[in-house]
Design an enzyme around this catalytic site. Structure first.
Site, short mmCIF file in Angstrom:
data_model
loop_
_atom_site.label_atom_id
_atom_site.label_comp_id
_atom_site.label_asym_id
_atom_site.label_seq_id
_atom_site.Cartn_x
_atom_site.Cartn_y
_atom_site.Cartn_z
N CYS A 190 0.71 -2.06 15.96
CA CYS A 190 0.82 -1.81 14.52
C CYS A 190 0.39 -3.03 13.71
CB CYS A 190 2.27 -1.44 14.19
SG CYS A 190 2.62 -1.36 12.43
N CYS A 201 5.90 -4.44 16.65
CA CYS A 201 5.28 -3.46 17.55
C CYS A 201 3.81 -3.86 17.76
CB CYS A 201 5.37 -2.05 16.96
SG CYS A 201 7.08 -1.58 16.60
N CYS A 238 3.26 8.58 0.78
CA CYS A 238 3.77 7.70 1.83
C CYS A 238 4.02 6.33 1.20
CB CYS A 238 2.70 7.63 2.92
SG CYS A 238 3.07 6.47 4.24
N CYS A 261 6.15 -6.51 8.51
CA CYS A 261 7.29 -5.95 9.25
C CYS A 261 7.73 -6.94 10.32
CB CYS A 261 6.92 -4.61 9.88
SG CYS A 261 8.32 -3.82 10.73
N CYS A 295 -1.61 7.31 7.50
CA CYS A 295 -0.24 7.00 7.19
C CYS A 295 0.39 6.31 8.39
CB CYS A 295 0.47 8.31 6.90
SG CYS A 295 1.88 8.13 5.87
N GLU A 332 0.82 -1.21 0.00
CA GLU A 332 0.00 0.00 0.00
C GLU A 332 0.85 1.26 0.00
OE1 GLU A 332 -4.00 -1.68 2.07
OE2 GLU A 332 -2.48 -0.86 3.35
N1 SAH Z 1 8.51 1.17 10.55
C1 SAH Z 1 8.69 2.56 10.55
C2 SAH Z 1 7.87 3.31 9.53
C3 SAH Z 1 6.41 2.96 9.36
S1 SAH Z 1 5.25 3.30 10.56
C4 SAH Z 1 8.44 3.13 11.92
O1 SAH Z 1 7.90 2.42 12.76
O2 SAH Z 1 8.82 4.25 12.14
C5 SAH Z 1 4.85 5.03 10.55
C6 SAH Z 1 4.36 5.52 11.93
O3 SAH Z 1 3.03 5.07 12.27
C7 SAH Z 1 5.25 5.00 13.03
O4 SAH Z 1 5.51 6.04 13.93
C8 SAH Z 1 4.39 3.93 13.65
O5 SAH Z 1 4.82 3.64 14.93
C9 SAH Z 1 3.02 4.53 13.57
N2 SAH Z 1 1.93 3.57 13.75
C10 SAH Z 1 1.92 2.26 13.48
N3 SAH Z 1 0.73 1.72 13.82
C11 SAH Z 1 -0.04 2.72 14.28
C12 SAH Z 1 -1.36 2.80 14.78
N4 SAH Z 1 -2.14 1.73 14.87
N5 SAH Z 1 -1.82 4.00 15.17
C13 SAH Z 1 -1.04 5.11 15.08
N6 SAH Z 1 0.21 5.09 14.63
C14 SAH Z 1 0.73 3.91 14.24
FE1 SF4 Z 2 7.27 -2.17 11.89
FE2 SF4 Z 2 4.92 -1.12 12.55
FE3 SF4 Z 2 6.90 -1.16 14.32
FE4 SF4 Z 2 7.04 0.48 12.20
S1 SF4 Z 2 5.54 0.58 13.87
S2 SF4 Z 2 8.67 -0.86 13.02
S3 SF4 Z 2 6.02 -0.78 10.65
S4 SF4 Z 2 5.90 -2.97 13.44
#
Ligand code: SAH
Ligand code: SF4
Length: 387
Positions: A151, A148, A137, A144, A368, A95
């Site tokens: 996420c 986390c 984006c 991934c 995003c 995406e």
């Molecule tokens: N992996 C990288 C880039 C992608 S995520 C990273 O983690 O930085 C882009 C942003 O969205 C990150 O700050 C991530 O922690 C946040 N994010 C992921 N899942 C989310 C959610 N459910 N609600 C709000 N932010 C989220």
């Molecule tokens: Fe991976 Fe989501 Fe953590 Fe970013 S926030 S490092 S995309 S698991």
């Protein structure tokens, strides 16, 4: 730069690498840039359509690459945010999101690493109405590996890395979805995946994206977001002289809490991460973006806000607060808006720049950073020509 350019997908090659191939094919040197421009400026990847090339080059094996993928669906939300679902050639879903600029705090412009108020292009092209700047984006992996807990990509786990042609391919494919008055003005590596866990492909995609004979996007309009892979943060800083914007997903202010939300913290704890940020070779007047997803009952207390201020003191940063978007796989969710504002007040009150990022394109879940593999809500156009 890879040692064996011939093994690279044609879309992933830099002009310098085309030089060698063109020379080996017995063609004139200017053809190298010409091929690169067809691909990156015109988004034409089928050599048969590169009308200015001699037949010998059009049919040369070095130009024949498998198609990268195709846009399967475009979801458009009321605010014109568009989420594109791309099917890569092995069917992997990827995406990417187009965020037309809406001014004000929390807008797409905030995702960019540089304020770009003085926009020369706006001055140059008044004839067809105002230009709308778009931030795209993009994703770097399918899923991934970082795990986390809040996420969707993290919960899904890693399926595979994207190649550099697939990372830049998201931009080439999305070009066809731009309105006539829209221009790509920024790119954020905030889609699915951890860009620095796929560093060689991310690096090459940055080289392609910023190449003067290609898309030629200024480095300061690009932001790479990471969960905090320290050795690669250092590499990114060295490889691009600190010119690429850096965003750090912080999300917690104690090791205990951060490790529970983001397992990568066990490997690269907060104190080390802060040292790495202090060493990032930021140009003057630039700041590192700190992303802080607010999760009810996890990281949203006044004490957390105060600790955040302490943690960041002395570093050149700006804080983006993101109320968590709920995901199917987890019961975690955002705090009340009031609580979000209180958190912001404490951080901003301590003299730090701190914004609450507005969620964009809610009804298509195009927020995003939360590019989950969600089902379709509205199918507006299907089956674009493959790239
Ligand atoms: N992996 C990288 C880039 C992608 S995520 C990273 O983690 O930085 C882009 C942003 O969205 C990150 O700050 C991530 O922690 C946040 N994010 C992921 N899942 C989310 C959610 N459910 N609600 C709000 N932010 C989220
Ligand atoms: Fe991976 Fe989501 Fe953590 Fe970013 S926030 S490092 S995309 S698991």
């Amino acid at each position: 730069m890879a040692n064996e350019p011939a093994t690279l997908h044609p879309v992933a090659r830099l002009p310098e690498e085309w030089n060698r191939i063109v020379a080996e094919a017995g063609e004139r040197p200017f053809r190298a840039k010409e091929i690169f421009r067809w691909i990156h400026q015109k988004a034409i990847t089928n050599p048969a359509e590169m009308s200015s090339l001699p037949t010998k080059l059009k049919t040369h094996e070095s130009l024949q690459g498998a198609p990268i993928g195709e846009v399967e669906r475009v979801h458009r939300s009321a605010d014109d945010t568009r989420k594109l679902l791309i099917r890569m050639k092995d069917n992997a879903p990827v995406e990417t999101v187009l965020l037309p600029r809406v001014s004000g705090p929390g807008s797409a412009a905030d995702l960019e690493s540089e304020d770009d108020d003085e926009d020369d292009e706006l001055a140059r092209e008044p004839a067809n109405g105002p230009i709308t700047r778009v931030t795209q984006c993009i994703s770097t992996q399918v899923g991934c590996a970082m795990g986390c807990v809040f996420c969707a990509s993290g919960v899904a786990g890693l399926t595979r890395n994207l190649g550099p042609e697939e990372i830049i391919g998201q931009i080439l494919l999305a070009k066809r979805e731009f309105e006539p008055n829209e221009r790509l003005r920024g790119v954020v590596y905030m889609g699915m995946g951890e860009p620095l866990h796929n560093y060689p492909a991310t690096k090459r995609s940055l080289e392609l994206l910023t190449h003067p004979d290609g898309i030629n996007l200024s480095k300061r309009r690009i932001t790479v977001s990471t969960s905090g892979l320290i050795p690669e943060i250092q590499k990114l800083g060295e490889d691009f002289g600190g010119q690429i914007g850096l965003a750090i997903s912080l999300h917690a202010v104690t090791d205990e809490r951060r490790s529970a939300l983001m397992p990568i913290n066990k490997r690269y704890p907060l104190a080390e991460l802060m040292k790495a940020l202090a060493r990032y070779p930021l140009p003057p007047r630039r700041r590192i973006t700190i992303e802080y997803t607010l999760i009810a009952g996890e990281n949203d207390t006044h004490e957390d806000a105060r600790r955040l201020v302490k943690l960041l003191r002395g570093l050149k940063t700006k804080v983006n607060l993101i109320p968590m978007n709920g995901i199917e796989a987890s019961s975690l969710g955002p705090p009340s808006f009031e609580r979000v504002l209180q958190f912001q007040e404490i951080v901003a009150g301590a003299g730090m720049s701190c914004f609450v990022r507005r969620t964009r394109g809610d009804e298509v879940a195009a927020a995003c950073g939360q590019l989950a593999l969600l089902g379709a809500t509205r199918k507006i156009r299907a089956h674009r020509k493959p790239l």
